[in-house]
Design a protein around this motif. Structure first.
Motif, PDB file in Angstrom:
ATOM      1  N   THR A   1       0.841  -1.202   0.000  1.00 32.41           N
ATOM      2  CA  THR A   1       0.000   0.000   0.000  1.00 32.41           C
ATOM      3  C   THR A   1       0.874   1.250   0.000  1.00 32.41           C
ATOM      4  OG1 THR A   1      -1.808  -1.120   1.146  1.00 32.41           O
ATOM      5  CG2 THR A   1      -1.748   1.290   1.276  1.00 32.41           C
ATOM      6  N   TYR A   2       1.932   1.211   0.824  1.00 36.99           N
ATOM      7  CA  TYR A   2       2.912   2.305   0.851  1.00 36.99           C
ATOM      8  C   TYR A   2       4.166   1.798   0.156  1.00 36.99           C
ATOM      9  CZ  TYR A   2      -0.453   4.421   3.911  1.00 36.99           C
ATOM     10  OH  TYR A   2      -1.624   4.941   4.409  1.00 36.99           O
ATOM     11  N   SER A   3       4.085   1.806  -1.166  1.00 35.73           N
ATOM     12  CA  SER A   3       5.083   1.098  -1.975  1.00 35.73           C
ATOM     13  C   SER A   3       6.343   1.906  -2.240  1.00 35.73           C
ATOM     14  CB  SER A   3       4.459   0.693  -3.320  1.00 35.73           C
ATOM     15  OG  SER A   3       3.974   1.846  -4.006  1.00 35.73           O
ATOM     16  N   LYS A   4       6.353   3.162  -1.831  1.00 34.17           N
ATOM     17  CA  LYS A   4       7.526   3.998  -2.053  1.00 34.17           C
ATOM     18  C   LYS A   4       8.080   4.483  -0.723  1.00 34.17           C
ATOM     19  CE  LYS A   4       5.863   5.779  -6.504  1.00 34.17           C
ATOM     20  NZ  LYS A   4       5.488   7.010  -7.258  1.00 34.17           N
ATOM     21  N   GLY A   5       9.384   4.703  -0.684  1.00 29.72           N
ATOM     22  CA  GLY A   5      10.011   5.273   0.499  1.00 29.72           C
ATOM     23  C   GLY A   5      10.036   4.320   1.681  1.00 29.72           C
ATOM     24  N   ASP A   6      10.022   4.885   2.871  1.00 27.28           N
ATOM     25  CA  ASP A   6      10.138   4.096   4.090  1.00 27.28           C
ATOM     26  C   ASP A   6       8.767   3.648   4.589  1.00 27.28           C
ATOM     27  OD1 ASP A   6      12.827   4.724   3.943  1.00 27.28           O
ATOM     28  OD2 ASP A   6      12.708   6.338   5.426  1.00 27.28           O
ATOM     29  N   VAL A   7       8.775   2.546   5.342  1.00 27.03           N
ATOM     30  CA  VAL A   7       7.552   2.036   5.936  1.00 27.03           C
ATOM     31  C   VAL A   7       7.919   1.292   7.221  1.00 27.03           C
ATOM     32  CG1 VAL A   7       7.577  -0.153   4.669  1.00 27.03           C
ATOM     33  CG2 VAL A   7       5.397   0.790   5.479  1.00 27.03           C
ATOM     34  N   GLY A   8       7.064   1.378   8.218  1.00 25.73           N
ATOM     35  CA  GLY A   8       7.316   0.698   9.481  1.00 25.73           C
ATOM     36  C   GLY A   8       6.290  -0.387   9.737  1.00 25.73           C
ATOM     37  N   CYS A   9       6.733  -1.516  10.288  1.00 22.43           N
ATOM     38  CA  CYS A   9       5.834  -2.642  10.540  1.00 22.43           C
ATOM     39  C   CYS A   9       6.073  -3.211  11.932  1.00 22.43           C
ATOM     40  CB  CYS A   9       6.029  -3.737   9.499  1.00 22.43           C
ATOM     41  SG  CYS A   9       5.550  -3.231   7.819  1.00 22.43           S
ATOM     42  N   VAL A  10       5.010  -3.286  12.735  1.00 25.28           N
ATOM     43  CA  VAL A  10       5.100  -3.886  14.053  1.00 25.28           C
ATOM     44  C   VAL A  10       5.081  -5.406  13.890  1.00 25.28           C
ATOM     45  CG1 VAL A  10       2.596  -3.836  14.465  1.00 25.28           C
ATOM     46  CG2 VAL A  10       4.196  -3.822  16.398  1.00 25.28           C
ATOM     47  N   CYS A  11       5.943  -6.093  14.636  1.00 28.63           N
ATOM     48  CA  CYS A  11       6.178  -7.511  14.340  1.00 28.63           C
ATOM     49  C   CYS A  11       5.826  -8.480  15.468  1.00 28.63           C
ATOM     50  CB  CYS A  11       7.657  -7.716  13.974  1.00 28.63           C
ATOM     51  SG  CYS A  11       8.167  -6.830  12.495  1.00 28.63           S
ATOM     52  N   ASP A  12       5.385  -7.985  16.609  1.00 30.68           N
ATOM     53  CA  ASP A  12       5.195  -8.894  17.749  1.00 30.68           C
ATOM     54  C   ASP A  12       3.731  -9.160  18.075  1.00 30.68           C
ATOM     55  OD1 ASP A  12       4.518  -6.377  18.811  1.00 30.68           O
ATOM     56  OD2 ASP A  12       5.131  -6.997  20.832  1.00 30.68           O
ATOM     57  N   SER A  13       2.848  -9.047  17.093  1.00 29.39           N
ATOM     58  CA  SER A  13       1.438  -9.305  17.365  1.00 29.39           C
ATOM     59  C   SER A  13       1.230 -10.733  17.866  1.00 29.39           C
ATOM     60  CB  SER A  13       0.608  -9.080  16.097  1.00 29.39           C
ATOM     61  OG  SER A  13       0.656  -7.726  15.704  1.00 29.39           O
ATOM     62  N   TYR A  14       2.047 -11.656  17.385  1.00 26.74           N
ATOM     63  CA  TYR A  14       1.945 -13.053  17.806  1.00 26.74           C
ATOM     64  C   TYR A  14       3.329 -13.586  18.171  1.00 26.74           C
ATOM     65  CZ  TYR A  14      -2.463 -12.210  15.386  1.00 26.74           C
ATOM     66  OH  TYR A  14      -3.649 -11.656  14.971  1.00 26.74           O
TER      67      TYR A  14
ATOM     68  N   GLU B   1      14.270  -5.181  -2.960  1.00 32.26           N
ATOM     69  CA  GLU B   1      13.923  -4.372  -4.132  1.00 32.26           C
ATOM     70  C   GLU B   1      13.643  -2.932  -3.719  1.00 32.26           C
ATOM     71  OE1 GLU B   1      11.715  -2.257  -7.001  1.00 32.26           O
ATOM     72  OE2 GLU B   1      10.788  -2.942  -5.140  1.00 32.26           O
ATOM     73  N   ARG B   2      12.970  -2.768  -2.576  1.00 29.22           N
ATOM     74  CA  ARG B   2      12.702  -1.407  -2.113  1.00 29.22           C
ATOM     75  C   ARG B   2      14.004  -0.688  -1.797  1.00 29.22           C
ATOM     76  NH1 ARG B   2       7.915   1.088   1.365  1.00 29.22           N
ATOM     77  NH2 ARG B   2       6.860  -0.384   0.003  1.00 29.22           N
ATOM     78  N   GLY B   3      14.964  -1.421  -1.271  1.00 26.06           N
ATOM     79  CA  GLY B   3      16.256  -0.839  -0.969  1.00 26.06           C
ATOM     80  C   GLY B   3      16.947  -0.278  -2.189  1.00 26.06           C
ATOM     81  N   THR B   4      16.752  -0.897  -3.334  1.00 29.40           N
ATOM     82  CA  THR B   4      17.378  -0.384  -4.564  1.00 29.40           C
ATOM     83  C   THR B   4      16.778   0.952  -4.965  1.00 29.40           C
ATOM     84  OG1 THR B   4      15.809  -1.519  -6.045  1.00 29.40           O
ATOM     85  CG2 THR B   4      17.788  -2.744  -5.371  1.00 29.40           C
ATOM     86  N   ARG B   5      15.584   1.272  -4.414  1.00 25.92           N
ATOM     87  CA  ARG B   5      14.915   2.537  -4.711  1.00 25.92           C
ATOM     88  C   ARG B   5      15.035   3.529  -3.552  1.00 25.92           C
ATOM     89  NH1 ARG B   5       9.623   1.730  -4.937  1.00 25.92           N
ATOM     90  NH2 ARG B   5       9.566  -0.483  -4.385  1.00 25.92           N
ATOM     91  N   GLY B   6      15.933   3.221  -2.616  1.00 28.73           N
ATOM     92  CA  GLY B   6      16.196   4.143  -1.528  1.00 28.73           C
ATOM     93  C   GLY B   6      15.264   4.038  -0.345  1.00 28.73           C
ATOM     94  N   GLY B   7      14.401   3.024  -0.325  1.00 28.85           N
ATOM     95  CA  GLY B   7      13.465   2.865   0.776  1.00 28.85           C
ATOM     96  C   GLY B   7      13.981   1.918   1.843  1.00 28.85           C
ATOM     97  N   CYS B   8      13.338   1.952   3.001  1.00 27.52           N
ATOM     98  CA  CYS B   8      13.749   1.108   4.126  1.00 27.52           C
ATOM     99  C   CYS B   8      12.512   0.616   4.861  1.00 27.52           C
ATOM    100  CB  CYS B   8      14.635   1.907   5.077  1.00 27.52           C
ATOM    101  SG  CYS B   8      15.160   1.005   6.557  1.00 27.52           S
ATOM    102  N   VAL B   9      12.565  -0.618   5.363  1.00 26.15           N
ATOM    103  CA  VAL B   9      11.513  -1.128   6.228  1.00 26.15           C
ATOM    104  C   VAL B   9      12.046  -1.133   7.661  1.00 26.15           C
ATOM    105  CG1 VAL B   9      12.162  -3.536   5.787  1.00 26.15           C
ATOM    106  CG2 VAL B   9       9.926  -3.010   6.748  1.00 26.15           C
ATOM    107  N   TYR B  10      11.265  -0.530   8.556  1.00 23.71           N
ATOM    108  CA  TYR B  10      11.623  -0.458   9.973  1.00 23.71           C
ATOM    109  C   TYR B  10      10.782  -1.485  10.719  1.00 23.71           C
ATOM    110  CZ  TYR B  10      13.906   3.902   8.670  1.00 23.71           C
ATOM    111  OH  TYR B  10      14.714   4.845   8.078  1.00 23.71           O
TER     112      TYR B  10
END
Length: 486
Positions: free
Chosen positions: A256-269, A289-298
Motif C-alpha cells: 500500500t505504501y510502496s515507495k520510500g520508508d515504511v514501518g511494521c510492528v512484528c510482535d502481534s503473535y 527491491e525497495r532498498g534499490t529505490r532508496g526505501g527502508c523497512v523499519y
C-alpha cells in the motif's frame, strides 16, 4: 491554539496569592524575583517554553473590568469572605495600563544549556503601585518547568545516542532521527503534548506528536514542521487480519505504501516467526527491491526485554541480509532494513541496549528508538528542582536583599539581591548575586516589558543553541555516578 477552560488570567493562580498584596511590608514599591533549577536529576537544563507562556497568556491587554468582576466573585466564594480579593489593584491596572501587565521579565535565551543552580529568568514590577504583581504570576511562570525539563530529558537521550554512534559508526548523520516521540497518548493533556512534543523537537527530528509542530508554528515562527514520521502499522492493522493472515497484513502494508520508508510492528503473535519466515523469507525480495529505490523497512518489536529482543532481532536479520563492517569495526545491516525499539525505552534501557549491541559487535546505526511516557510524562517540577523566589525588594525607598535559608534543608537556600548570569572565560556559568555582576556580561535578556514581547526567538535559533558541542560533559559518566541512572 483553542481557548482553555480558564481564560481569565487573574484566576491562573494558586488562589492564596490573591491575599498577599496586603501582607508585604507597608511601603513596598518593588519586588524582584528569579527562577532557577536548584539541582535535580540532570546537571544542566535546556531553557525553553517561557516564550510560549508569555505569548499565550500575558501579552497585550489581558485584564478587563469584566475579568475583575468575575475574579472577585470566584475568589470571594473560594475564601468565603469579601476582604481578600484585590479589586482596587486590578481595576487600577485596567485604568492606568489598559489591562497590560507592568512587569519586566529578563531571561536567558531559549535553547541555552545552563548548568543547574543558576538564574534562568527574573521578574519585577515596573509600576511602584503594583509590587505584588511580580509574585502573583509565579504559578503560571513556574510552569516553564515542564517544557524545560522535557527539553533537558530529550537532550540527555541525544547525548547517549551521540556517544554510542560516535563509538560505533562512521558518522553522526542520523542521530537526529534515532529517538522518536511516541508520547502523545501518554501525557496529561493536549497542551502537555504540544509543549513536550515541541521541547523534544529541539533535539530530534522524529516525532508522532504533531501538536509539537503546531505549537512551534504559532509561537516560535516555525515554517513547515519540526518532527517527521513514516507510514507505520500498529497492532490493530495487523491483528484485524487474523493470526493466519499475518503475512498478508504485512504484505498489504508494504504494498500500500510502496515507495520510500515504511514501518511494521512484528510482535502481534510470534515475533521470531514473523522475522524468520516473513521478513527474512516471503517478503525478503520485496525488502531488497525497495532498498534499490532508496526505501527502508523499519521492523518494530514492542514487547519483551528491550536489550535482548533488540539484539536477537538484529541477529535474525543478519542471517539473511548481508552485513558490512564499518570503519569502527562494527556490523551494519544494508540500508533497506532497520530495527525500531519503542517498548520500555528510558535512559537506563537505552544505555543498556546500546552497550549490549556494542558488546556483540553491532553499530548503533542499526537501531532506532521511540519513547513515550519516559520522554514526556515521567517528569515533574522536582526533576530539576525548579523554584521561583523573591531576592530583592524596595521598601520606603530602601533596597532590601531578600532570601530564605531553611535550617532543615540547605538545598532550598535562595539567592540574594539583583542577579546577573555570566559566562566566564573558561566556559563556566556563574550567577552573581547582590547586584555585583557586570551588566555588560549579563546573559539575561529583556524578553517582556509592560505587556509586550521585547525579544522573540525563532525555533531555529533555539535548536542551534541546544546542539551538542565538542566540550559537552561526559553524560555517560555522570549518569553512572549519580543515583544509578544507568
Amino acid at each position: 491554539m483553542a481557548s482553555g477552560p480558564v481564560d481569565n488570567v487573574i484566576l491562573l493562580v494558586d488562589c492564596y496569592k490573591s491575599c498577599h498584596y496586603k501582607v508585604y511590608p507597608p511601603g513596598t514599591t518593588t519586588l524582584y524575583s528569579y527562577f532557577e533549577s536548584r539541582g535535580g536529576k540532570f546537571p544542566y537544563t535546556v531553557f525553553f517554553g517561557l516564550q510560549y507562556i508569555l505569548k499565550r497568556w500575558l501579552c497585550g491587554p489581558v485584564v478587563t473590568k469584566a475579568m475583575v468582576q468575575e475574579a472577585k466573585e470566584v475568589i470571594g466564594a473560594v475564601f468565603g469572605r469579601d476582604d481578600v480579593f484585590n479589586e482596587e489593584g486590578w481595576n487600577y491596572l485596567v485604568e492606568h495600563h489598559g489591562g497590560r501587565l507592568p512587569l519586566r521579565i529578563r531571561a536567558v535565551p531559549e535553547g541555552t544549556v545552563v548548568p543547574t543552580k543558576n538564574v534562568l529568568f527574573t521578574v519585577e514590577n515596573t509600576d511602584p503601585a503594583l509590587p505584588w504583581l511580580t509574585n502573583f504570576f509565579e504559578t503560571l511562570l513556574v510552569q516553564t518547568w515542564y517544557p524545560m525539563t522535557v527539553a533537558t530529558n530529550s537532550r540527555v537521550f541525544k547525548q547517549i545516542l551521540h556517544h554510542y554512534m560516535n563509538m560505533t559508526h562512521d558518522n553522526l548523520e542520523t542521530v537526529a532521527f534515532l529517538m522518536h516521540d511516541a508520547g502523545y497518548r501518554g501525557v496529561s493533556s493536549v497542551e502537555s503534548a504540544a509543549l513536550g512534543g515541541a521541547a523534544h523537537m529541539i533535539n530530534f527530528k522524529a516525532s508522532d506528536t504533531v501538536a509539537g509542530s503546531s505549537l512551534l508554528r504559532k509561537f516560535y515562527h516555525l515554517q513547515g514542521v519540526a518532527g517527521f514520521s513514516t507510514p507505520s502499522s500498529e497492532h490493530s492493522t495487523v491483528t484485524s487480519w487474523g493470526r493466519e493472515h499475518e503475512l498478508d497484513a504485512h504484505r498489504h502494508m508494504f504494498q500500500t505504501y510502496s515507495k520510500g520508508d515504511v514501518g511494521c510492528v512484528c510482535d502481534s503473535y510470534d515475533i521470531w516467526k514473523c522475522l524468520e519466515e516473513m521478513w527474512c523469507g516471503e517478503l525478503k525480495d520485496l525488502v531488497l527491491e525497495r532498498g534499490t529505490r532508496g526505501g527502508c523497512v523499519y521492523l518494530r518489536p514492542d514487547s519483551g526485554d528491550t536489550k535482548e529482543v533488540t539484539l536477537k532481532c538484529l541477529e535474525i536479520l543478519e542471517k539473511v541480509y548481508e552485513t558490512e563492517t564499518n570503519s569502527k569495526g562494527y556490523k551494519v545491516l544494508p540500508s533497506c532494513v532497520r530495527v525500531v525499539q519503542a517498548d520500555g525505552v528510558n535512559h537506563k534501557t537505552l544505555w543498556s541496549t546500546l552497550e549490549h549491541l556494542k558488546d556483540h559487535g553491532w553499530s548503533t546505526y542499526n537501531a532506532y528508538f521511540g519513547a513515550g511516557s519516559a520522554l514526556l510524562q515521567q517528569v515533574n517540577r522536582d526533576t530539576q528542582k525548579c523554584a521561583f523566589k523573591v531576592s530583592y525588594a524596595e521598601v520606603d525607598g530602601r533596597g532590601v536583599e531578600v532570601y530564605k535559608q531553611p535550617i532543615t534543608d540547605p538545598g532550598k537556600n535562595s539567592k540574594r539581591g539583583r542577579l546577573t548570569l555570566q559566562r566566564e572565560d573558561d566556559g563556566t556559568y556563574t550567577t552573581i548575586e547582590s547586584g555585583k555582576g557586570d551588566p555588560s556580561k549579563d546573559l539575561l535578556v529583556t524578553v517582556f516589558e509592560n505587556g509586550e514581547m521585547v525579544k522573540d526567538y525563532t525555533f531555529q535559533e533555539i535548536q542551534q543553541r541546544a546542539e551538542i558541542k565538542p566540550n559537552d560533559m561526559d553524560i555517560i559518566k555522570f549518569l553512572k555516578e549519580n543515583e544509578g541512572l544507568i
